[in-house]
Design a protein around this motif. Structure first.
Motif, PDB file in Angstrom:
ATOM      1  N   LYS A  65       1.766   3.851   2.034  1.00  0.00           N
ATOM      2  CA  LYS A  65       2.016   4.050   3.332  1.00  0.00           C
ATOM      3  C   LYS A  65       3.658   2.938   3.104  1.00  0.00           C
ATOM      4  N   ARG A 121       2.007   0.453  18.419  1.00  0.00           N
ATOM      5  CA  ARG A 121       1.860   0.663  17.198  1.00  0.00           C
ATOM      6  C   ARG A 121      -0.231   1.099  17.064  1.00  0.00           C
ATOM      7  N   LEU A 122      -1.273   0.433  17.950  1.00  0.00           N
ATOM      8  CA  LEU A 122      -1.989   0.823  17.512  1.00  0.00           C
ATOM      9  C   LEU A 122      -3.171   2.018  17.922  1.00  0.00           C
ATOM     10  N   ARG A 135       0.722  -0.937   0.111  1.00  0.00           N
ATOM     11  CA  ARG A 135       0.196  -0.194  -0.269  1.00  0.00           C
ATOM     12  C   ARG A 135       1.226   1.405  -0.281  1.00  0.00           C
ATOM     13  N   GLY A 167      -0.654   4.646  18.676  1.00  0.00           N
ATOM     14  CA  GLY A 167       0.032   5.910  18.135  1.00  0.00           C
ATOM     15  C   GLY A 167       0.434   6.652  19.009  1.00  0.00           C
TER      16      GLY A 167
END
Lengths: 116, 411
Positions: free
Chosen positions: B81, B163-164, B79, B166
């Motif tokens: 990103k 990660r999730l 993708r 932030g």
């Protein structure tokens, strides 16, 4: 990242606010919204009508069942939200802390799921 | 040929710092950990064949970075990103070697991330021990008295959360720094404690962990000068660590403070610690717990002998400490100091009062302190029972041998 800032506050208390105080609160919200729009954090945001206007829908065995109001009795109710763009959790928490409702209610900060 | 045990040691020494830099370079905790594991695998193969690089850490970071690029490439669907990440990684790969100051910052960044208040404090310590200090999941699990599986799950969830949610991988801005610092200091001290009195295993001390904790505190002191709490913690650790050579026999047996050869203590380090205590005491503000603890440690370290220690002042400082943060563990230490001022009978009353309140249930040193007081009072049968309880309570072999020796001495 995007974060949903969910504003919870005591609905009964808010409904009893003096009109002048309520107007002042609305003005504060309006100023906050403009600030975070100008700083580029604002994606969306609205206040919600009281829970007395709410319906809860569940589908069981293929049949939709509708009940009045939110499901659980809680001290604070969801009263509005902002969807914001923030560089990380700390930045999102800082934005949440400036929401006028954070002073007497509470703001839930939820990272928005990223589809992979 | 390089022995596998030597390579293991290099991994242990470099894991934390290599990981800290890799996380910054690849921008993802899990990816960095996986890539570092890949780099270890390559290193094990090449280094044991005799090619040891001049700078193993830089080597691990370079190979790890390339492995991270491979891992991102292998993922089937790119993708936007990930393309951007890959591009950035490849750019970084061509960048010149990192200056040393940058690498220090990486370590600090990793610590502040691991100690982020979005984690429960237990999770902060667990993450720091696992990632910054390079302990195995099993060792971290033992420190928390939970199963390895449970700890593994907890660490996976914590890394997902970074990660999730932030959680930022950076040192907080100056304004936000102060409230975040307390948590970091608590974690650093726990790392030191794990190194100074290992919670289990064959070795009494883990000098690598104490050195790591001291290094981190020095770094903090440099970045945030004139903070009493940092100076106090650094002083406390230096003063404890200065007595390290006296605490253990060649056979790995523990030597109690009263029996230690004080000529083995590191005088220069004691002077540095004492100087830091003085500096910390001059910083305006409320007395800080670490500073008071360091002042106590300085009195011990500078005393010519156990008997000539300033016990009344030490007992007094413990009372100051109890006012700053009341805790049954400090009460226990206070009682031990009182035993040197007013005698073991008075101290035993204090200890039994603490025990009766139940605040120290499961604290392994409670039966040990009771046993020592009972022994000094000549109450042999009760002392034997308390030593048995103390032996039961610890997982540390040198302490078990000490208790057995004490029981033997009473016969």
């Amino acid at each position: 990242m995007q974060y949903l800032l969910l504003i919870y506050r005591n609905e009964a208390q808010q409904s009893q606010m003096a009109p002048a105080d309520y107007q002042k609160l609305l003005a504060e919200y309006s100023a906050y919204t403009q600030e975070i729009a100008q700083s580029g954090h604002f994606k969306a945001g609205d206040g919600l009508q009281p829970t007395s206007t709410a319906k809860t829908v569940r589908v069981r065995d293929g049949k939709a069942m509708t009940t009045d109001g939110p499901f659980a009795e809680t001290r604070e109710q969801l009263g509005g939200y902002y969807l914001v763009e923030a560089k990380d959790l700390d930045a999102a928490i800082a934005l949440a802390a400036r929401i006028p409702g954070a002073r007497d209610g509470s703001i839930e900060v939820r990272p928005v799921m990223i589809n992979k | 040929m390089i022995a596998a045990s030597d390579i293991d040691k290099i991994f242990r020494d470099e894991a934390g710092r290599a990981l800290a830099t890799l996380i910054r370079l690849v921008g993802d905790f899990d990816l960095a950990e996986d890539a570092l594991q890949d780099a270890f695998a390559v290193a094990l193969e090449r280094w044991s064949a005799g090619e040891l690089p001049d700078n193993p850490r830089a080597w691990l970071v370079n190979v790890g970075r390339n492995k991270a690029i491979d891992r991102v490439r292998r993922q089937a669907a790119f993708r936007g990103k990930q393309q951007a990440l890959l591009h950035e990684l490849e750019l970084n790969a061509q960048a010149p070697a990192e200056p040393p100051a940058m690498l220090d910052d990486d370590m600090l960044r990793l610590i502040f991330t691991c100690c982020h208040p979005a984690f429960a404090s237990e999770v902060q310590v667990a993450l720091t021990l696992r990632t910054v200090c390079g302990l195995s999941t099993a060792q971290v699990a033992r420190a928390f008295l939970v199963s390895e599986d449970a700890m593994g799950q907890r660490l996976v969830r914590a890394k997902q959360k970074i990660r999730l949610a932030g959680i930022p991988y950076e040192v907080p801005e100056r304004d936000a720094l102060a409230p975040r610092l307390d948590g970091v200091l608590a974690v650093i001290y726990l790392v030191f404690t794990e190194g100074y009195v290992a919670t289990s295993g064959a070795d009494l001390m883990r000098p690598d962990l104490t050195a790591e904790a001291i290094r981190l505190a020095r770094l903090l002191d440099r970045l945030m000068p004139d903070r009493a709490a940092i100076k106090g913690l650094l002083a406390l650790m230096l003063l404890h660590d200065a007595r390290r050579a006296g605490r253990e026999t060649a056979a790995g047996d523990i030597v109690l403070l009263e029996e230690q050869d004080r000529s083995l203590w590191d005088r220069a380090q004691i002077e540095e610690g004492s100087r830091l205590v003085d500096e910390a005491l001059r910083v305006p503000g409320r007395p800080q717990s670490y500073v008071v603890q360091a002042a106590i440690a300085a009195l011990h370290a500078r005393a010519p002998s156990y008997g000539q220690t300033d016990w009344p002042q030490i007992a007094g400082l413990y009372e100051v400490l109890l006012r700053i943060n009341p805790s049954p563990v400090i009460e226990l230490n206070h009682a031990a100091a009182v035993s040197m001022v007013d005698g073991p009978a008075r101290a035993l009353d204090l200890v039994d009062a603490i025990a009766a309140r139940g605040g120290l249930d499961g604290y392994e040193l409670l039966p040990a302190v009771r046993a020592d007081l009972l022994r000094r009072l000549g109450r042999k049968q009760e002392a034997r029972e308390a030593y048995a309880a103390a032996t039961e309570a610890t997982q540390l072999e040198p302490l078990r041998r000490l208790y057995a020796r004490r029981v033997g001495e009473m016969e």
